[in-house]
Design a protein around this motif. Structure first.
Motif, PDB file in Angstrom:
ATOM      1  N   UNK A  53      -2.925   2.028  39.971  1.00  0.00           N
ATOM      2  CA  UNK A  53      -1.852   2.239  38.975  1.00  0.00           C
ATOM      3  C   UNK A  53      -2.180   1.571  37.634  1.00  0.00           C
ATOM      4  N   UNK A  91      -2.924  -1.584  36.897  1.00  0.00           N
ATOM      5  CA  UNK A  91      -3.550  -2.916  36.962  1.00  0.00           C
ATOM      6  C   UNK A  91      -4.625  -3.090  35.885  1.00  0.00           C
ATOM      7  N   UNK A 135      -3.580  -5.088  32.803  1.00  0.00           N
ATOM      8  CA  UNK A 135      -3.332  -6.536  32.813  1.00  0.00           C
ATOM      9  C   UNK A 135      -4.521  -7.405  33.209  1.00  0.00           C
ATOM     10  N   UNK A 159      -0.891   6.640  37.938  1.00  0.00           N
ATOM     11  CA  UNK A 159       0.311   6.102  37.286  1.00  0.00           C
ATOM     12  C   UNK A 159       0.013   5.699  35.847  1.00  0.00           C
ATOM     13  N   UNK A 171       5.320   9.876  39.533  1.00  0.00           N
ATOM     14  CA  UNK A 171       6.518   9.186  39.029  1.00  0.00           C
ATOM     15  C   UNK A 171       7.281  10.027  38.019  1.00  0.00           C
ATOM     16  N   UNK A 196       5.851  10.052  44.618  1.00  0.00           N
ATOM     17  CA  UNK A 196       6.004   8.687  45.121  1.00  0.00           C
ATOM     18  C   UNK A 196       7.437   8.458  45.598  1.00  0.00           C
ATOM     19  N   UNK A 240       0.580   6.560  48.405  1.00  0.00           N
ATOM     20  CA  UNK A 240       0.767   5.221  47.818  1.00  0.00           C
ATOM     21  C   UNK A 240      -0.039   4.161  48.572  1.00  0.00           C
ATOM     22  N   UNK A 268      -1.357  -9.947  40.088  1.00  0.00           N
ATOM     23  CA  UNK A 268      -1.603  -8.834  39.171  1.00  0.00           C
ATOM     24  C   UNK A 268      -0.681  -7.654  39.485  1.00  0.00           C
ATOM     25  N   UNK A 269      -0.580  -7.224  40.749  1.00  0.00           N
ATOM     26  CA  UNK A 269       0.402  -6.173  41.047  1.00  0.00           C
ATOM     27  C   UNK A 269       1.827  -6.528  40.591  1.00  0.00           C
ATOM     28  N   UNK A 300       2.645  -8.376  38.094  1.00  0.00           N
ATOM     29  CA  UNK A 300       2.701  -8.261  36.632  1.00  0.00           C
ATOM     30  C   UNK A 300       2.931  -6.793  36.226  1.00  0.00           C
ATOM     31  N   UNK A 301       2.336  -5.859  36.968  1.00  0.00           N
ATOM     32  CA  UNK A 301       2.554  -4.443  36.632  1.00  0.00           C
ATOM     33  C   UNK A 301       3.972  -4.007  36.975  1.00  0.00           C
ATOM     34  N   UNK A 342       6.140  -4.994  34.156  1.00  0.00           N
ATOM     35  CA  UNK A 342       5.924  -4.212  32.933  1.00  0.00           C
ATOM     36  C   UNK A 342       6.268  -2.734  33.091  1.00  0.00           C
ATOM     37  N   UNK A 343       6.690  -2.327  34.304  1.00  0.00           N
ATOM     38  CA  UNK A 343       6.961  -0.909  34.508  1.00  0.00           C
ATOM     39  C   UNK A 343       5.695  -0.080  34.607  1.00  0.00           C
ATOM     40  N   UNK A 344       4.590  -0.696  35.041  1.00  0.00           N
ATOM     41  CA  UNK A 344       3.327   0.046  35.157  1.00  0.00           C
ATOM     42  C   UNK A 344       2.946   0.319  36.603  1.00  0.00           C
ATOM     43  N   UNK A 345       3.956   0.261  37.474  1.00  0.00           N
ATOM     44  CA  UNK A 345       3.768   0.678  38.860  1.00  0.00           C
ATOM     45  C   UNK A 345       4.936   1.618  39.175  1.00  0.00           C
ATOM     46  N   UNK A 346       4.739   2.549  40.094  1.00  0.00           N
ATOM     47  CA  UNK A 346       5.753   3.576  40.368  1.00  0.00           C
ATOM     48  C   UNK A 346       7.153   3.001  40.552  1.00  0.00           C
ATOM     49  N   UNK A 347       7.256   1.867  41.198  1.00  0.00           N
ATOM     50  CA  UNK A 347       8.553   1.313  41.607  1.00  0.00           C
ATOM     51  C   UNK A 347       9.496   1.012  40.445  1.00  0.00           C
ATOM     52  N   UNK A 360       8.751   2.214  37.191  1.00  0.00           N
ATOM     53  CA  UNK A 360       8.203   3.046  36.110  1.00  0.00           C
ATOM     54  C   UNK A 360       9.258   3.419  35.071  1.00  0.00           C
TER      55      UNK A 360
END
Lengths: 261, 261, 261
Positions: A51, A53, A56, A79, A111, A139, A170, B233-234, B236-237, B240-245, B247
């Motif tokens: 996604x 990562x 960052x 993503x 997404x 997702x 996922x 790191x995950x 942090x995403x 920031x809204x950079x993972x599906x959950x 987003x």
């Protein structure tokens, strides 16, 4: 191999179109990448930087160099593509791919809502710049796509220029191809395979039971993805029937010889 | 950051009182600490050496040096404090903190019964020596503390000199703030926040679904703890809204611009 | 130890017959082995190279050297023995043991059907070459072996020359000694212990709740196996009562002194 065992299923070697393994890097350090490649370099065909990562991690450039030096291509998770699209920054995304000398990219709509013609347009455009993997499946565990539609989507995306299509699961293995319990939607997989060539699909299967299920259905040389770095060696043993789960899948129980499967 | 994306939520930078991340080290080697800091050093604010692991690891002194050199404070898990208290060795504990030049300590009563005035006394005494984190909530899944009592306990511990209070969840994320299934006790969290300032609380949230729940309720800059090193790191995403959950949590679905949230 | 705590249970030191810990290496790199040994070298007594992973890892010889230099014996997982047996390659297996200078080997029948006299014959033959660990219990969750039979099998295998017997649980902790939910078959364990000496058994217990259960039933110095490298230090704290789960198991709640247990 370290010693000789009879009657093992034949494994494709690199570069391979079948028996392909895609690993998920969600923030490894440089040494962790080196360690991963020391052990699993021969077994992993491509690495996804999960996604967003890549946004960052502070070691991105150096990490890409290490993978490149080992001859293993990498790509940014879908993503991230979607994060650029939803912000109307597609051109910026293309520049990011150039900046980091990426040779692969993923186009997905896990997404975001994306008109399918538009999605195929992105595939077509990106295919002029890089090799495109496209992903089908949401997702969102609530969004159930019927099998005929999976097939239509996959075919259209291959026609638009995708090199291979990915079946969504996922990191957790609990959406898309799988029920929320992690159980495989087996009818879906079988129906897809009546229409889309085996080697054109990468099945995301992060959980061991899912990997076993795919190896039992499709053999040692099924294409699997979203494998954690530490699970690449274990997966290789599942592919070869050297773990309990697939021990007799390739082997005739009486003679110890290879079965036809 | 490695490239530019519009409309990301603003993240606090170090040293920060909000958007604070506490990681759990349960026995890393020196190289593993270095690898962890290479990748996540900017995102982690403090490291807990889980429960009594500092007693058994042979690399304690050297490990503390590595964290110190990186400017990241560490502290011993509260269970260690309790192990000294239950043996009437509080003064020994204070000497251990001195011996290892610790600048932080945790006061908790997750395993032992501790009169609350006595607990606040320990906080007060230790606060003269180090910065104190105090923890509320039992490790015993059977002990349900009602919300008003969580609030009273937290307030009294802050008054006694605790810098921040921690909401208990353990490494497994299945007690205290969470039901044994890992589900968040959401009414509890919301009621606590009517009385205790947001930045004064660190929520233990080792499981991704829990981190997502807190980020959705309290934003990118919620203080979270008990995060595994490989999950910084995950997380942090997710922030920031950079993972599906998460987003679309920060983003207007139509315009791709930042929402007010 | 790094500091002094009263009233801790006595731990056996190396070389030990009780309080023995067997770790599972399922594909570590050389540096990962070094890191593991830096932290847990004192606490791990033997390392199993899980199932057939030794066939696929490219660093086998070098890895064995690193373990050897640290004085920690290794052995190939029982599934590998079975893979040779089912192919009628027992002599080849013996040559592999020689080639890699192995001093331990496992004899098991978790995946294959093996006449028990034949199994004991393999134990006897291999016991002339190496120290033999034999394993009882099926990897098939459907195969429930009644307690009296576990006892008979274990006794016969010790009589045939096995140094210790292992109770099967797999990496997942969900077969053999455990129900498919991971719950311990406690009646089975207790009945086995009426007949087979405590120090002769290694219990596979990969999941923390299982380790806790065994430590509570059998004390700090129970022999446990299939422990992930990163869980060796946490297990050591469970053995010592320095983690919440066993905090009061060894300790009198009122006095903070050691209980008789």
């Amino acid at each position: 191999m370290n010693y000789s065992l009879n009657s093992l299923p034949a494994r494709e070697v690199k570069p391979r179109e079948r028996g392909f393994t895609m690993a998920m890097d969600k923030g490894l350090s440089i040494r962790e990448v080196e360690d991963f490649l020391e052990v699993a370099g021969e077994y992993v065909d491509i690495v996804k930087l999960g996604w967003g990562t890549s946004y960052v991690v502070p070691n991105l450039e150096k990490k890409l160099d290490v993978y490149r030096a080992a001859g293993i291509p990498t790509y940014f998770g879908g993503t991230l593509f979607e994060a650029f699209i939803v912000r109307n920054q597609f051109d910026d995304y293309r520049r990011v791919l150039d900046k980091y000398k990426m040779t692969f990219a993923e186009v997905s709509d896990g997404s975001i809502e994306l008109d399918h013609d538009l999605k195929c347009g992105y595939i077509k455009t990106l295919a002029e710049q890089v090799t495109v993997l496209s992903e089908v499946g949401s997702k969102d565990a609530e969004k159930i796509i019927p099998p005929y539609k999976w097939i239509n989507l996959m075919q259209a995306e291959l026609d638009a220029g995708a090199w291979k299509v990915i079946g969504e699961a996922r990191e957790g293995g609990n959406v898309g191809l799988f029920r929320s319990t992690g159980e495989v939607r087996s009818g879906l997989v079988e129906e897809i395979l009546t229409k889309i060539p085996f080697e054109k699909i990468i099945w995301e299967a992060p959980i061991k039971a899912q990997q076993v299920w795919f190896v039992k259905l499709l053999g040692a040389n099924v294409n699997l993805g979203n494998i954690a770095p530490s699970e690449i060696v274990p997966l290789e043993t599942v592919r070869l029937g050297l773990r309990g789960d697939t021990f007799f899948h390739f082997l005739n129980q009486e003679t110890g010889n290879l079965k036809d499967c």
